[in-house]
Motif scaffolding. Sequence first.
Motif, mmCIF file in Angstrom:
data_model
loop_
_atom_site.group_PDB
_atom_site.id
_atom_site.type_symbol
_atom_site.label_atom_id
_atom_site.label_comp_id
_atom_site.label_asym_id
_atom_site.label_seq_id
_atom_site.Cartn_x
_atom_site.Cartn_y
_atom_site.Cartn_z
ATOM 1 N N ALA A 285 42.983 -1.030 2.012
ATOM 2 C CA ALA A 285 41.646 -1.227 1.459
ATOM 3 C C ALA A 285 41.721 -1.658 0.004
ATOM 4 O O ALA A 285 40.982 -2.546 -0.439
ATOM 5 N N GLY A 286 42.648 -1.047 -0.729
ATOM 6 C CA GLY A 286 42.783 -1.365 -2.143
ATOM 7 C C GLY A 286 43.183 -2.812 -2.352
ATOM 8 O O GLY A 286 42.633 -3.511 -3.210
ATOM 9 N N ILE A 287 44.129 -3.283 -1.531
ATOM 10 C CA ILE A 287 44.596 -4.667 -1.686
ATOM 11 C C ILE A 287 43.500 -5.640 -1.271
ATOM 12 O O ILE A 287 43.236 -6.637 -1.941
ATOM 13 N N ARG A 288 42.801 -5.293 -0.187
ATOM 14 C CA ARG A 288 41.694 -6.135 0.273
ATOM 15 C C ARG A 288 40.586 -6.239 -0.775
ATOM 16 O O ARG A 288 39.867 -7.221 -0.835
ATOM 17 N N ALA A 289 40.474 -5.170 -1.598
ATOM 18 C CA ALA A 289 39.378 -5.133 -2.566
ATOM 19 C C ALA A 289 39.588 -6.137 -3.696
ATOM 20 O O ALA A 289 38.657 -6.460 -4.419
ATOM 21 N N VAL A 290 40.846 -6.595 -3.853
ATOM 22 C CA VAL A 290 41.105 -7.578 -4.905
ATOM 23 C C VAL A 290 40.716 -8.944 -4.358
ATOM 24 O O VAL A 290 41.232 -9.362 -3.317
ATOM 25 N N SER A 291 39.823 -9.614 -5.072
ATOM 26 C CA SER A 291 39.275 -10.853 -4.502
ATOM 27 C C SER A 291 40.365 -11.908 -4.336
ATOM 28 O O SER A 291 41.319 -11.975 -5.125
ATOM 29 N N ALA A 317 44.650 -3.533 -7.505
ATOM 30 C CA ALA A 317 44.394 -2.704 -6.329
ATOM 31 C C ALA A 317 44.542 -1.221 -6.668
ATOM 32 O O ALA A 317 43.829 -0.384 -6.117
ATOM 33 N N MET A 318 45.460 -0.895 -7.565
ATOM 34 C CA MET A 318 45.715 0.509 -7.888
ATOM 35 C C MET A 318 44.445 1.222 -8.322
ATOM 36 O O MET A 318 44.261 2.402 -8.064
ATOM 37 N N ARG A 319 43.567 0.484 -9.005
ATOM 38 C CA ARG A 319 42.335 1.115 -9.479
ATOM 39 C C ARG A 319 41.486 1.605 -8.311
ATOM 40 O O ARG A 319 40.805 2.603 -8.394
ATOM 41 N N VAL A 320 41.532 0.868 -7.210
ATOM 42 C CA VAL A 320 40.768 1.274 -6.036
ATOM 43 C C VAL A 320 41.538 2.333 -5.252
ATOM 44 O O VAL A 320 40.968 3.215 -4.624
ATOM 45 N N ILE A 321 42.866 2.242 -5.315
ATOM 46 C CA ILE A 321 43.695 3.111 -4.476
ATOM 47 C C ILE A 321 43.741 4.545 -5.013
ATOM 48 O O ILE A 321 43.666 5.497 -4.246
ATOM 49 N N ILE A 322 43.856 4.701 -6.316
ATOM 50 C CA ILE A 322 44.170 6.026 -6.863
ATOM 51 C C ILE A 322 43.188 7.136 -6.469
ATOM 52 O O ILE A 322 43.618 8.178 -5.982
#
Lengths: 396, 336
Positions: A285-291, A317-322
């Motif tokens: 999900a985190g990687i997908r969140a990066v446009s 992506a880390m910002r979404v993942i953490i």
Amino acid sequence: MSIDLRAGEPPASVPFYNDPKIRSIAYQVALCLVIAFLIYGAASNAIDNLKRANIASGFGFWEQTAGFDISQSMISYTNQSSYGRAFWVGLCNTLLVAAVGIVFATLIGFVVGIARLSKNWLVHKAASGYVETIRNIPLLLQLLFWYNAVLKALPDLRDSVKIPGGAFLNNRGLFMPEPIAQSGFSFVVGAIVIGIAGSIGYHLWARKRQEKTGEQAPVFLVSLGLIIGLPLAVFFAAGLPLTLDYPEAGRFNIRGGIEILPEFAALLFGLSIYTAAFIAEVVRAGIRAVSHGQTEAAYSLGLRAQPTLRLVVVPQAMRVIIPPLTSQYLNLTKNSTLAVAIGYPDLVQIFTGTVLNQTGQAVEVVAITMAVYLTISLVTSLLMNIYNSRIALVER
Amino acid sequence: MKRIASVIALAVIFGATSASAQTLKTVKDRGILNCGSNGSLAGFGLPDAQGKWAGLDVDLCRAVAAAVFGDDKKAKFIPLSAKDRFTALQSGEVDLLARNTTWTSSRDTQLGLNFIGVNYYDGQGFMVRTSLKVKSALELGDASVCVQQGTTTELNLADYFRANKMKLKTVTFATSNEALKAYDTGRCDAYTTDASGLYSERLRVANAAEHIVLPEIISKEPLGPAVRHGDDQWFDVVKWTLYAMINAEELGVTSANVGDMAKSDNPDIKRLLGTEGNYGEQLGLSKDWVVNIIKTVGNYGESFERNVGTGSPLKIDRGLNKLWSKGGLQYAPPIR
């Protein structure tokens, strides 16, 4: 005109009970009082009832002799130690399995999460299959499966598998030679410290130089040489200052060496594999969140796929993942209490199991255990929050 | 405000205690006896395929239900693990704990329990594989032993190995099922529990013939039912139910002849069966409380033989559990 006249007057006086500020404060004070009273009432009621029922209370049991054995302890413990000591043994065992589990779960989770995004059909499907299967089977069943699978698959003590290098594997666990440091080993430790410090220094220097001149330095190779090569050289130069305590097969058990219990292995497998499935989804999900525009922009700047992932996609992506990753770490730690089902001596098994039963002091023991898990979870989430705030998007 | 608060607090406190202090009344009002039982030990407490419970401890609960209600089916069985059993009794979840529980001083004084007596004199033993060729527990130095958590067994095991200067690796499990399964898969060299339990668990391992029970009995395990501390009336009811069953055996009153025995001239039997005196009323029960017990559950000897003795697959010798008059330890004070 009339407006001008009123401006000079004091505002119309509102009765204090209609003042929204005072009202809201009053409601909050009242709520606090009610909660405090309920807690007080429950506590005094419990104490009163315990006394009337002649159930021992207080924390006097902490110093009493425990009298039971524990199969795995990282600190010295015998059946003559106190209940307090048994508590620490359980806590260490819980922290051990949680810490090692978090490392494994993160590694597996990141690999599987990235694999799910792979363009390779087989890799992609295998990763999806893993996530969907593992995520949807209750953890307790998985633990029982691993425990029985581990036990059943392993040979009896007398037919132990001998692993080259002096290790044994059987249904009592994995027994490995234990390295024992001799005099002179401190030089090797020193070399490792120097190696780590050196490679950090080199890394900083290389970054500065790259910012200035654009030239890249072989940071990875140099670090490898400093952290592994240097200590190895010192180790040989000091004349191999390390002896191994080999495990030996006795009549019933294997003595000496380091022992990894099947209960520990099963719990570790179960927790890591289960949590990794969730972490994989978090990572995906985190990687997908990066446009996708970010990737395209990186490509158009001339970056290749590997550096694009490492330098552009993953940091964002880390910002979404953490934040969700933190919850997974907390889940893993709390799920380690399922150890009771397979006989791993974690905090719950030892403390709310045997100690509670032998002392009968349910209120105290359960309260202590809950406080411990709360503390572990809060500390974990504090550390993750600190890390999160460091990588968070700094808006200018 | 403060006064209202303290009134509520008092109501909470007294409301909670009045329920625990009058167990007999609570049980009668509820119409059912909640009995904490072992859910997986053949001979002591185990439901069969139809969900019908059987066992020596189960019989005691049924006897109490028969004494209180005149109907032994009004006992409800709540299976408890060794480590949860005391909390369940303390918190009032069960009225009576009859779950092969060893009577010890600390349990009697620290846990808020009162043991009513001993319905089975037991001792702790070991089971090992015959292939180990071990003849005595003293040869078990260094062995791994599987044991159930929260039991006196767990403590005796540590004591015994320490006293005999032997090393030990304990593997502890929350329930006896898990401990036995781990032993059966080869995780441990030996399995330990009360000797009566060993006979019943031996029937549950994959191949019973490959396992033997070692001769050593390493502890005293007087197993008895327990009630909450602080309710003397209920304590008396349960205690005298057990005594009535033992007295009935001693006087030769059985479930088969209890009807005829009512016409007996023996004053002891007349007092026991309530045809003389008001001993049942003194306990807060009916006159014919013992008749109800014996008619449905039988006397102690019948219960023993049916559940763990010759009438059961366990075939345990009565040994210490014979009546005092036959060389055993079972002795009940007289009803008079």
